[in-house]
Design an enzyme around this catalytic site. Structure first.
Site, PDB file in Angstrom:
ATOM      1  N   CYS A  67       0.805  -1.214   0.000  1.00 44.15           N
ATOM      2  CA  CYS A  67       0.000   0.000   0.000  1.00 44.15           C
ATOM      3  C   CYS A  67       0.838   1.263   0.000  1.00 44.15           C
ATOM      4  O   CYS A  67       0.287   2.347   0.049  1.00 44.15           O
ATOM      5  CB  CYS A  67      -0.912  -0.022   1.211  1.00 44.15           C
ATOM      6  SG  CYS A  67      -0.083  -0.499   2.719  1.00 44.15           S
TER       7      CYS A  67
HETATM    8  C1  LIG Z   1       0.502  -5.032   3.111  1.00 44.83           C
HETATM    9  S1  LIG Z   1       1.685  -6.320   3.134  1.00 44.83           S
HETATM   10  C2  LIG Z   1       0.667  -7.743   3.338  1.00 44.83           C
HETATM   11  C3  LIG Z   1       0.694  -8.284   4.728  1.00 44.83           C
HETATM   12  C4  LIG Z   1      -0.087  -9.551   4.925  1.00 44.83           C
HETATM   13  N1  LIG Z   1      -1.416  -9.467   4.324  1.00 44.83           N
HETATM   14  C5  LIG Z   1      -0.228  -9.925   6.398  1.00 44.83           C
HETATM   15  O1  LIG Z   1      -1.355  -9.974   6.887  1.00 44.83           O
HETATM   16  O2  LIG Z   1       0.781 -10.145   7.077  1.00 44.83           O
HETATM   17  C6  LIG Z   1       2.167  -6.391   1.467  1.00 44.83           C
HETATM   18  C7  LIG Z   1       3.179  -7.480   1.162  1.00 44.83           C
HETATM   19  O3  LIG Z   1       3.403  -7.482  -0.247  1.00 44.83           O
HETATM   20  C8  LIG Z   1       4.741  -7.910  -0.454  1.00 44.83           C
HETATM   21  N2  LIG Z   1       5.126  -7.521  -1.827  1.00 44.83           N
HETATM   22  C9  LIG Z   1       5.495  -6.299  -2.287  1.00 44.83           C
HETATM   23  N3  LIG Z   1       5.742  -6.348  -3.592  1.00 44.83           N
HETATM   24  C10 LIG Z   1       5.550  -7.631  -3.993  1.00 44.83           C
HETATM   25  C11 LIG Z   1       5.667  -8.315  -5.222  1.00 44.83           C
HETATM   26  N4  LIG Z   1       6.026  -7.663  -6.334  1.00 44.83           N
HETATM   27  N5  LIG Z   1       5.398  -9.629  -5.257  1.00 44.83           N
HETATM   28  C12 LIG Z   1       5.044 -10.301  -4.135  1.00 44.83           C
HETATM   29  N6  LIG Z   1       4.914  -9.706  -2.930  1.00 44.83           N
HETATM   30  C13 LIG Z   1       5.166  -8.386  -2.850  1.00 44.83           C
HETATM   31  C14 LIG Z   1       5.513  -7.237   0.635  1.00 44.83           C
HETATM   32  O4  LIG Z   1       6.729  -7.916   0.879  1.00 44.83           O
HETATM   33  C15 LIG Z   1       4.535  -7.314   1.802  1.00 44.83           C
HETATM   34  O5  LIG Z   1       4.795  -8.420   2.613  1.00 44.83           O
END
Ligand SMILES: C[S@@+](CC[C@H](N)C(=O)[O-])C[C@H]1O[C@@H](n2cnc3c(N)ncnc32)[C@H](O)[C@@H]1O
Length: 432
Positions: A81
């Site tokens: 986000c």
């Molecule tokens: C808002 S967090 C989600 C947290 C999760 N829903 C939880 O409850 O713990 C967003 C996640 O997206 C991952 N992320 C960012 N870019 C990404 C990508 N291109 N591919 C896969 N994951 C990604 C980040 O590492 C992060 O852990």
């Protein structure tokens, strides 16, 4: 045919969303995240594999192969986000904003029976409302009946006010409501008193932890042998060894600020200006596109802030253990305290450096809220419950309803979004 219990967790992070599903009896089949530390944390606690992959580039058919070709029961996930967050500079060209459409592409390929999409409130006004409108329209065109709602997760018993946008959809044509609110809340900044009992306060959430240690690697002990209250008991569940990790006092920063001068609710602004950070001065003056000072939008980092013990905490972010000061002690919150405010139980183990761990915690969907969502969709689906909990009936794919704010007023940007969604709700698509 759907794989009746398969949960796929996209952008799974440390596993907050997934852990709530696990607690509700729906163990996720696998998670996917780009961050190796988060993947290791996920596997340690959720107990299923987390594939380290870039969801921005992977072909959705790869994920389909991982499910064995069967549509999952539910896809859950919160794409990152930072691009939308009101707590940072909003940047329409931030590539991370496109990841919401990668989530959509995977839903399109896997066609789960249900999906739950989570994001920050900044998504509602990103791209002048066109991003959320496109997403909603695409979900409906895929055959989903969906509801979109901005919720404050404190209403589900999280000891923190945390506004998030949730979209829930199903492909079985079931009309449904969001889980009903269970608690009133007040963090000083966000409040709602609807005659319901108060959500656990910050003191109720953390006081049972006792004094933090000085040594990062030390295992500390609880303040009392018996839990000090219901929330404390919930957090201690399963921790028979009674040892507490990640509960240590951070090193003082070189720019020592006189935090002892701050009363609960006061921020860096209440200190003499020579103690204000450069970055704080810059951010406090920044204005966002709709002309509202960022501070008034509630998301602007305000530097250090002493929290109220008798209220809910402010939103836990990746900066919480740096910026939030304990209500009475002259120190910042520990990582374990932040984890508890996000409803991670004390047995949750964390992988990575302190910087990585607090980021994983701040990013997470609080497991307690996730568990309520998981139980709710199971009940509606009729899998475990009566299936008649809501005033549900079969409908065609559509935007069943939306709640963008509980406030009486709306910013011009949000009004714009409302107009786009209302067009869809009424059945006409108003796109540029
Ligand atoms: C808002 S967090 C989600 C947290 C999760 N829903 C939880 O409850 O713990 C967003 C996640 O997206 C991952 N992320 C960012 N870019 C990404 C990508 N291109 N591919 C896969 N994951 C990604 C980040 O590492 C992060 O852990």
């Amino acid at each position: 045919m759907h794989t009746e219990s398969l949960v796929v967790s996209l952008f799974s992070g440390a596993g907050g969303f997934s852990y709530g599903f696990l607690q509700a009896g729906l163990k996720p089949g696998f998670g996917v995240d780009i961050d190796p530390d988060a993947c290791r944390t996920y596997e340690l606690n959720v107990g299923s594999p987390c594939h380290e992959m870039d969801l921005g580039t992977i072909a959705p058919c790869v994920l389909k192969r991982m499910t064995g070709g069967q549509p999952p029961f539910v896809i859950i996930g919160g794409p990152p986000c930072q691009g939308f967050s009101t707590a940072g500079p909003r940047n329409a060209s931030d590539l991370r904003n496109r990841l919401i459409f990668n989530y959509l592409a995977i839903v399109e390929e896997l066609l789960p029976k249900w999906f739950i999409f989570e994001n920050v409130e900044g998504l509602l006004t990103s791209g002048k409302g066109q991003d959320i409108a496109r997403l909603v329209r695409a979900f409906v065109e895929l055959g989903y009946s969906i509801r979109l709602q901005k919720v404050n997760l404190a209403a589900y018993g999280v000891p923190q006010t945390r506004k998030r946008v949730l979209i829930i959809g199903n492909r079985i044509g079931v009309d449904f409501e969001f889980p009903r609110e269970l608690f009133s809340y007040d963090s000083g900044k966000s409040k709602k008193n609807c005659g319901l009992p108060m959500a656990p306060t910050l003191d109720e959430a953390i006081s049972g932890l006792g004094r933090p240690s000085i040594d990062k690697a030390a295992i500390s002990t609880y303040s009392t042998d018996e839990p000090v209250g219901r929330f404390d008991a919930l957090m201690r569940t399963g921790n028979s060894a009674m040892g507490v990790t990640q509960h240590f006092q951070a090193q003082e920063s070189s720019e020592k600020q006189p935090i002892e001068l701050l009363a609960p609710g006061q921020t860096m602004k209440d200190l003499p200006s020579e103690f204000w950070h450069e970055s704080f001065i810059r951010r406090a003056n920044r204005r966002v596109a709709d002309g509202t000072p960022t501070e008034k939008r509630g998301g602007a980092p305000s530097g250090i802030k002493r929290l109220h013990g008798n209220l809910q905490s402010l939103t836990i972010t990746g900066a919480a253990s740096r910026e939030f000061i304990h209500p009475r002690e002259h120190r910042s919150l520990t990582i374990r305290e932040c984890a508890r405010l996000q409803t991670f139980p004390d047995i949750y183990q964390w992988e990575g450096s302190s910087v990585s761990v607090i980021q994983q915690i701040g990013n997470a969907v609080p497991p307690l809220a996730a568990r309520i969502l998981a139980t709710h969709i199971q009940n509606i689906d009729g899998k475990f419950g009566s299936g008649l909990q809501c005033s549900q009936h079969i409908t065609s794919a559509k935007l069943l309803g939306y709640v963008l704010t509980e406030a009486t007023g709306m910013s011009p940007a949000l009004k714009n979004t409302e107009a786009l969604l209302e067009g869809m709700h009424q059945g006409s698509f108003a796109f540029e």
